[in-house]
Design an enzyme around this catalytic site. Structure first.
Site, PDB file in Angstrom:
ATOM      1  N   GLU A   1      -0.689  10.352  -3.025  1.00 42.06           N
ATOM      2  CA  GLU A   1      -1.478   9.804  -4.137  1.00 42.06           C
ATOM      3  C   GLU A   1      -2.852  10.460  -4.238  1.00 42.06           C
ATOM      4  O   GLU A   1      -3.365  10.657  -5.337  1.00 42.06           O
ATOM      5  CB  GLU A   1      -1.637   8.294  -3.945  1.00 42.06           C
ATOM      6  CG  GLU A   1      -2.269   7.579  -5.126  1.00 42.06           C
ATOM      7  CD  GLU A   1      -2.259   6.077  -4.948  1.00 42.06           C
ATOM      8  OE1 GLU A   1      -3.122   5.415  -5.556  1.00 42.06           O
ATOM      9  OE2 GLU A   1      -1.395   5.559  -4.213  1.00 42.06           O
ATOM     10  N   ASP A   2      -3.450  10.838  -3.089  1.00 41.24           N
ATOM     11  CA  ASP A   2      -4.858  11.234  -3.086  1.00 41.24           C
ATOM     12  C   ASP A   2      -5.131  12.669  -2.650  1.00 41.24           C
ATOM     13  O   ASP A   2      -6.290  13.090  -2.622  1.00 41.24           O
ATOM     14  CB  ASP A   2      -5.656  10.290  -2.172  1.00 41.24           C
ATOM     15  CG  ASP A   2      -5.682   8.863  -2.700  1.00 41.24           C
ATOM     16  OD1 ASP A   2      -5.473   8.678  -3.911  1.00 41.24           O
ATOM     17  OD2 ASP A   2      -5.919   7.935  -1.900  1.00 41.24           O
TER      18      ASP A   2
ATOM     19  N   HIS B   1      -9.234   4.864   7.203  1.00 42.99           N
ATOM     20  CA  HIS B   1      -8.397   3.861   6.537  1.00 42.99           C
ATOM     21  C   HIS B   1      -6.924   4.012   6.943  1.00 42.99           C
ATOM     22  O   HIS B   1      -6.311   3.023   7.389  1.00 42.99           O
ATOM     23  CB  HIS B   1      -8.556   3.955   5.019  1.00 42.99           C
ATOM     24  CG  HIS B   1      -7.532   3.160   4.252  1.00 42.99           C
ATOM     25  ND1 HIS B   1      -7.415   1.791   4.358  1.00 42.99           N
ATOM     26  CD2 HIS B   1      -6.557   3.559   3.380  1.00 42.99           C
ATOM     27  CE1 HIS B   1      -6.425   1.371   3.575  1.00 42.99           C
ATOM     28  NE2 HIS B   1      -5.886   2.425   2.981  1.00 42.99           N
TER      29      HIS B   1
ATOM     30  N   ASP C   1      -1.517  -1.991   4.421  1.00 42.52           N
ATOM     31  CA  ASP C   1      -2.519  -1.318   3.585  1.00 42.52           C
ATOM     32  C   ASP C   1      -3.403  -2.344   2.878  1.00 42.52           C
ATOM     33  O   ASP C   1      -4.634  -2.250   2.872  1.00 42.52           O
ATOM     34  CB  ASP C   1      -1.796  -0.422   2.575  1.00 42.52           C
ATOM     35  CG  ASP C   1      -2.753   0.250   1.596  1.00 42.52           C
ATOM     36  OD1 ASP C   1      -3.857   0.626   2.003  1.00 42.52           O
ATOM     37  OD2 ASP C   1      -2.374   0.383   0.413  1.00 42.52           O
TER      38      ASP C   1
ATOM     39  N   HIS D   1       0.421   7.026   4.018  1.00 43.27           N
ATOM     40  CA  HIS D   1       0.691   6.269   2.786  1.00 43.27           C
ATOM     41  C   HIS D   1      -0.140   6.719   1.588  1.00 43.27           C
ATOM     42  O   HIS D   1       0.257   6.515   0.447  1.00 43.27           O
ATOM     43  CB  HIS D   1       0.501   4.768   3.034  1.00 43.27           C
ATOM     44  CG  HIS D   1      -0.925   4.333   3.137  1.00 43.27           C
ATOM     45  ND1 HIS D   1      -1.656   4.438   4.302  1.00 43.27           N
ATOM     46  CD2 HIS D   1      -1.762   3.803   2.205  1.00 43.27           C
ATOM     47  CE1 HIS D   1      -2.876   3.970   4.088  1.00 43.27           C
ATOM     48  NE2 HIS D   1      -2.973   3.581   2.832  1.00 43.27           N
TER      49      HIS D   1
END
Length: 621
Positions: free
Chosen positions: A86-87, A57, A147, A82
């Site tokens: 966050e992950d 991704h 994104d 990006h």
């Protein structure tokens, strides 16, 4: 057979490196490779819903940023990174330490903040965070659009509820944003993917209709384009000519806008003519030369020209549109564009970007965002204010002196007046559109010439809010209404009391007071059930006007109507809102609507009308 994901990852990442190698230095390319390696390591244990390694991704997002949006080094690095903060276990500080403050800023903007309690909602807080970044740099939005575009391309792997959420966000926020950034291809793909996942059956039905029409029309459209090409080549103008069918979402929107079914919808496709501009001519001169040659061969539809070269859309779109009559007897929409215009419609604000050529609308966007933030709008009000101001196709209108005024579609005369100056909007009374007398609430169309006429006694009314779409107009009207003294009570909509009548107040559950006439059936019922909520209220006359209607019955005679108007307008100096009359067997029934300051004033009017010759009965309705 097991998929060799390592090979796929290397191949796809290598494509990004190959693209960037054509326009960046070896040092910058090294930073991009380092960002990929860091992202691959950070996401090494994660998989997407499809079961593929998650790193595919970020690679796809970086590819969109590099190849489709032509972004520079730090933006492509941010595309790779990006989702890291966050992950994964890595922090924004790790990003800054490895790749610098510029990349840190871009990644921070596109990273959804995890909070125990969101100020508005998770989605609205995320919108606000991204929009705030526009005040400093547009690139963060471009990374986010990259994104979102890949997420939409792979949305089929998500459950239905997630599809609706993501598609709804895309249709409402991201597709219009891409349009406003001038990214036509991105906008078109986003809105069609959103439509496909929100309304699968409608999308499939329209897609089948488009394919059927393309097949049915292909032969005669081929003849039409061949004739255009041959006509221009004979004049020494080599061009590329193609037929472009509008996508399902555009067709669906036009069907709903005009109330037509597919078969009766005009201009389901358009013919695109792309020319190369010689050094000896300007783009406009070349476009007009193409137009001149074509209109010698084909009949031109009167009023069918849209000159977006001299008057570009606010997102920078330029082209020369004309409607020509094909030999098979149908008007055809033709777009005449230079190679540069086509390229810029794809790249939008990214095209030929330098530090000091940021487009005018982006500066305007920043100003409005700052203004909205200053006035502390919250929640959906914040997003709606942004959407209503910027996320519509625009129209160009003009003052009588030729000044251009760009407004969103569906804008009205009031929007036009406030766009010029707040004081002009507040005192606007009526207008002339292209010389014709018009209401200040009249909608405008592209190319309209608008002249505003003011009156010192005019001022904004609450219903003006229903007649404007721009943020500037809505803000000014709301500010004016908020500055006016507020009544300490509401009026019953059933009995509509006016100052001087016998009234009584009732305290509502929210603490407000509603005023009723004492003989109002609602007041009688409330008094029998909630007697303790009754309060006395002083209801004195002031400058406020209250709408009333009276009924008049009279024997019809010559000059009766003139005498009635003279009594109200000339002798009592009141404006009449409407008069309706009906005459049966010499008996005329008249309903007159106007506004008064008080009950005493109304009684005076009734007395004056009663005294008119032939009038038998006057009563308030």
């Amino acid at each position: 057979m097991q998929t060799n994901y390592d090979h796929i990852i290397e191949q796809k990442a290598g494509h990004v490196f190959d693209i960037m190698a054509q326009r960046v230095s070896e040092e910058e390319l090294g930073r991009i490779r380092a960002a990929f390696e860091f992202a691959r390591d950070a996401h090494s244990t994660q998989k997407r819903k499809t079961g593929e390694p998650y790193i595919l991704h970020p690679i796809a997002v970086a590819n969109i940023a590099a190849e489709e949006l032509m972004l520079e080094t730090d933006a492509v690095i941010a595309a790779f990174l990006h989702d890291v903060v966050e992950d994964t276990k890595f922090t924004i500080d790790d990003i800054r330490d490895r790749f610098g403050e510029d990349v840190e800023f871009l990644v921070r903007v596109v990273t959804k903040q995890k909070k125990e309690k969101y100020v508005e909602s998770k989605q609205i807080d995320n919108y606000r965070q991204m929009l705030d970044s526009v005040q400093y740099d547009i690139r963060a939005l471009l990374v986010k659009l990259s994104d979102r575009l890949h997420n939409m391309r792979t949305l089929s792997s998500m459950p239905a509820d997630k599809q609706m959420k993501i598609a709804g966000e895309t249709d409402y926020f991201y597709a219009p944003l891409a349009n406003r950034l001038g990214l036509y291809n991105v906008k078109t793909e986003l809105e069609n993917l959103s439509f496909r996942f929100r309304c699968q059956h409608e999308y499939a039905e329209i897609e089948d209709l488009i394919n059927g029409d393309r097949e049915a029309q292909s032969h005669r459209l081929q003849i039409f384009t061949d004739e255009i090409r041959a006509t221009l080549e004979q004049a020494g103008i080599p061009v590329e000519v193609s037929i472009t069918y509008r996508r399902p979402y555009s067709i669906w929107r036009k069907m709903h806008k005009y109330g037509d079914d597919f078969n009766h919808l005009k201009y389901r496709h358009f013919t695109e003519i792309v020319f190369r501009t010689p050094e000896s001519l300007s783009e406009k001169d070349m476009a007009l030369r193409v137009y001149s040659v074509l209109t010698d061969r084909f009949k031109e539809k009167p009023g069918g020209i849209s000159n977006y070269i001299d008057s570009p859309k606010e997102n920078g779109y330029q082209s020369f549109h004309v409607k020509l009559l094909a030999d098979f007897g149908r008007w055809q929409e033709v777009h005449i564009s230079s190679e540069r215009m086509v390229r810029d419609s794809q790249l939008g604000c990214v095209a030929d970007r330098t530090e000091d050529n940021v487009t005018l609308w982006i500066e305007k966007f920043k100003g409005v965002l700052r203004d909205i933030a200053t006035h502390g709008q919250k929640g959906t009000n914040f997003i709606d204010s942004v959407v209503s101001s910027f996320y519509n196709d625009d129209i160009m209108t003009f003052t009588p002196k030729g000044r251009e005024v760009i407004l969103p579609q569906k804008a009205t005369v009031l929007d036009f007046a406030y766009e010029i100056h707040t004081s002009l909007g507040e005192k606007a009374r009526y207008a002339r559109i292209n010389g014709f007398l018009s209401s200040i609430k009249a909608p405008l169309r592209r190319g309209d010439i608008v002249e505003i006429f003011t009156d010192a006694d005019s001022h904004p009314n609450p219903d003006w809010l229903d007649a404007v779409v721009t943020y500037k107009a809505r803000k000014a009207i709301k500010n004016y209404l908020a500055s006016r003294p507020k009544r300490p009570f509401n009026l019953c909509e059933s009995c509509s009391p006016i100052p001087g009548e016998e009234v009584i107040g009732f305290i509502e559950k929210d603490g407000s007071i509603t005023l009723h006439k004492r003989d109002c059936p609602i007041a009688v019922r409330l008094a029998s059930q909630y007697g303790d909520s009754i309060v006395s209220v002083d209801f004195d006359a002031d400058e406020t006007l209250y709408p009333v209607s009276i009924g008049v019955r009279a024997v019809d005679r010559y000059h009766l109507f003139v005498d009635l108007v003279d009594c109200i307008s000339n002798r009592l100096h009141l404006a009449i809102n409407s008069i309706n009359t009906e005459t049966v067997d010499s008996i005329v029934s008249i309903t007159i609507s106007f506004a008064v300051h008080s009950f005493d004033e109304l009684q005076t009017i009734i007395q004056h009308i009663t005294a008119i010759k032939g009038v038998d009965e006057v009563k308030r309705l």
